[in-house]
Design a protein around this motif. Structure first.
Motif, short mmCIF file in Angstrom:
data_model
loop_
_atom_site.label_atom_id
_atom_site.label_comp_id
_atom_site.label_asym_id
_atom_site.label_seq_id
_atom_site.Cartn_x
_atom_site.Cartn_y
_atom_site.Cartn_z
N LYS A 1 -70.24 29.16 32.51
CA LYS A 1 -70.26 27.73 32.83
C LYS A 1 -68.85 27.21 32.58
O LYS A 1 -68.13 27.74 31.76
CB LYS A 1 -71.26 26.97 31.94
N LYS B 1 -66.38 23.84 31.73
CA LYS B 1 -66.26 22.44 31.27
C LYS B 1 -65.29 21.73 32.21
O LYS B 1 -64.09 21.93 32.13
CB LYS B 1 -65.74 22.40 29.84
N ALA C 1 -65.02 22.35 35.37
CA ALA C 1 -64.58 23.26 36.43
C ALA C 1 -65.08 22.79 37.79
O ALA C 1 -66.19 22.28 37.90
CB ALA C 1 -65.08 24.68 36.16
N ARG D 1 -68.36 24.79 42.11
CA ARG D 1 -69.18 24.01 41.18
C ARG D 1 -68.84 24.48 39.76
O ARG D 1 -67.94 25.28 39.58
CB ARG D 1 -70.67 24.14 41.50
N ASN D 2 -69.58 24.00 38.76
CA ASN D 2 -69.18 24.28 37.38
C ASN D 2 -69.93 25.44 36.71
O ASN D 2 -69.81 25.63 35.51
CB ASN D 2 -69.31 23.02 36.52
N SER D 3 -70.66 26.24 37.46
CA SER D 3 -71.30 27.42 36.88
C SER D 3 -71.48 28.49 37.95
O SER D 3 -71.51 28.20 39.14
CB SER D 3 -72.65 27.07 36.26
N ASP E 1 -60.04 23.72 36.94
CA ASP E 1 -60.59 22.38 36.70
C ASP E 1 -60.11 21.38 37.74
O ASP E 1 -59.34 21.73 38.64
CB ASP E 1 -60.29 21.92 35.26
#
Length: 146
Positions: free
Chosen positions: A65, A67, A69, A101-103, A128
């Motif tokens: 995951k 933070k 991102a 996406r973030n994961s 990020d």
């Protein structure tokens, strides 16, 4: 007298080689993340690389995951232990996936494994929203195929 000098020189060389090999081994363990250790990253949160081997088939799982991102790429590689701290990539067992996406979670399998020790190496690159990137390498625990 010359034999004593030769033996002393060999002793010094042996000590040097022993010290050097220890340093190489210590450096080789740096990418491993034990499940009991939680490392701090700027963007990544809980990168995981898992290997399960059943009946000569490897199931490779990589997940992370981020933070903040906005883009994550993972390169997942099944590797076989060659010896002397060396790992070889298994032919046809490298996969890449990129998401915005973030994961990310990536699961792949490879069948027909020869007997030996295996691991999964996962290289995560997270970016990020400010364009800052972080690359992390995580290796699974070793598993035996028989």
């Amino acid at each position: 007298m010359q034999l004593k000098k030769l033996m002393a020189s060999l002793g010094v060389i042996l000590c040097f080689c022993t010290t050097s090999s220890t340093a190489v081994y210590a450096e080789a363990t740096v990418p491993y993340v034990d499940s009991g250790i939680s490392l701090m990253y700027e963007i990544a949160d809980n990168p995981v690389s898992t290997l399960n081997i059943t009946n000569g088939t490897a199931e490779c799982i990589s997940s992370v995951k981020g933070k903040g991102a906005v883009k994550i790429t993972v390169v997942q590689t099944l590797q076989k232990y060659w010896g002397l701290w060396f790992w070889e990539d298994v032919d046809g067992a490298e996969w890449t996936r990129t998401v915005e996406r973030n994961s990310i979670s990536l699961t792949n399998s490879k069948s027909g494994l020869d007997s030996g020790k295996y691991r999964v190496k996962s290289v995560f690159t997270l970016t990020d929203q400010n364009g800052k990137s972080e690359t992390i390498t995580v290796c699974s625990s070793e598993q035996e195929a028989s």
